[in-house]
Design an enzyme around this catalytic site. Structure first.
Site, PDB file in Angstrom:
ATOM      1  N   ARG A   1      -4.935  -0.990  -5.369  1.00  0.00           N
ATOM      2  CA  ARG A   1      -4.421  -2.258  -4.459  1.00  0.00           C
ATOM      3  C   ARG A   1      -4.624  -1.794  -2.866  1.00  0.00           C
ATOM      4  NH1 ARG A   1       0.137  -3.949  -1.184  1.00  0.00           N
ATOM      5  NH2 ARG A   1       0.625  -5.940  -1.579  1.00  0.00           N
TER       6      ARG A   1
ATOM      7  N   LYS B   1      -1.530   4.293   3.636  1.00  0.00           N
ATOM      8  CA  LYS B   1      -0.073   4.432   3.742  1.00  0.00           C
ATOM      9  C   LYS B   1       0.072   5.512   4.659  1.00  0.00           C
ATOM     10  CE  LYS B   1       1.876   1.985   0.538  1.00  0.00           C
ATOM     11  NZ  LYS B   1       2.492   2.405  -0.721  1.00  0.00           N
TER      12      LYS B   1
END
Length: 264
Positions: A239, A204
């Site tokens: 994830r 991210k």
């Protein structure tokens, strides 16, 4: 959960596009590396606020990307396939093709028919927190928990059993990097609500910013830190894009947090 982006525009740079064999090979490799679930997505979830070229994908286009991959995988994998979609029509066709789990990053905000469709199909769902604005008046963790509990109530009222609901705090969705980090620090507040928790921090932008502007493919160590700390705080599913590395991080973290013996 291994991320299988069958898109041409994945933020992480690992999208397989129309290359069916590449997608199948990647999923099989993820299974060999220790993944427990493969999450197939045909529409990039890149936030438009950060990626100016991010645009919605029509249903027919999304279906043409994901259905051939799901059909090719379900008879070759021994682990379940999840469908990452915001559209009930895509979910229905994906379950018919063999997917057994839904992952809605919009928190039911894109398609109000999602809860009823999920209930009808009887599959588990990951509800991912998101917001149109990045304003949190009483603290990001408190408001994320409140929003997700409301979404869970909506799901249960539609007929989805509580045991089939998984909550995701939505790192990077409607949150600044600072807010995303605060949410990760206070993840135990969400875990305490009693629902299974999934966290998706892999590669991210908040990791890239903390580490001085590193591009997505150089964020593996930062991702490892977020995965280990999420497990320490009680996360049930992580994830990730880098399955081999994060399986090792997860197993070691899990051994410390939940215990381990030579026979495990």
């Amino acid at each position: 959960m291994g991320v299988l982006n069958v898109t041409p525009d994945s933020f992480s740079g690992d999208g397989t596009g129309r290359d069916l064999q590449r997608a199948v090979d990647q999923a099989l490799r993820f299974e060999d590396e220790g993944a427990d679930i493969i999450d197939v997505g045909g529409e990039s979830s890149r936030p438009a606020s950060f990626y100016k070229d991010a645009t919605p994908v029509p249903v027919d286009e999304e279906l043409s990307r994901v259905i051939p991959v799901i059909e090719a995988l379900v008879n070759r994998l021994s682990i379940p396939v999840s469908i990452d979609t915001q559209k009930s029509a895509v979910l229905r066709c994906s379950v018919e093709a063999g997917a057994v789990m839904a992952n809605d990053v919009s928190m039911f905000g894109t398609d109000p028919g999602m809860p009823a469709t999920i209930a009808e199909l009887g599959v588990p769902v990951v509800i991912n927190h998101t917001r149109a604005t990045k304003t949190y008046l009483t603290g990001v963790a408190n408001e994320v928990v409140a929003d997700l509990l409301q979404a869970a109530r909506t799901a249960e009222e539609a007929g989805i059993p509580a045991r089939n609901i998984i909550l995701d705090p939505g790192i990077g969705f409607g949150k600044t990097p600072e807010q995303s980090i605060d949410m990760q620090r206070d993840l135990s507040l969400l875990v305490e609500q009693g629902y299974p928790v999934l966290i998706g921090t892999s590669r991210k932008s908040s990791i890239g910013q903390v580490l001085g502007g590193l591009p997505p493919d150089q964020r593996v160590e930062g991702t490892a830190a977020t995965v280990a700390l999420a497990i320490e705080r009680g996360a049930d599913i992580v994830r990730v894009h880098d399955v081999k590395e994060m399986v090792r991080v997860s197993r070691m973290s899990d051994a410390i947090v939940r215990g381990w013996g030579p026979g495990d």
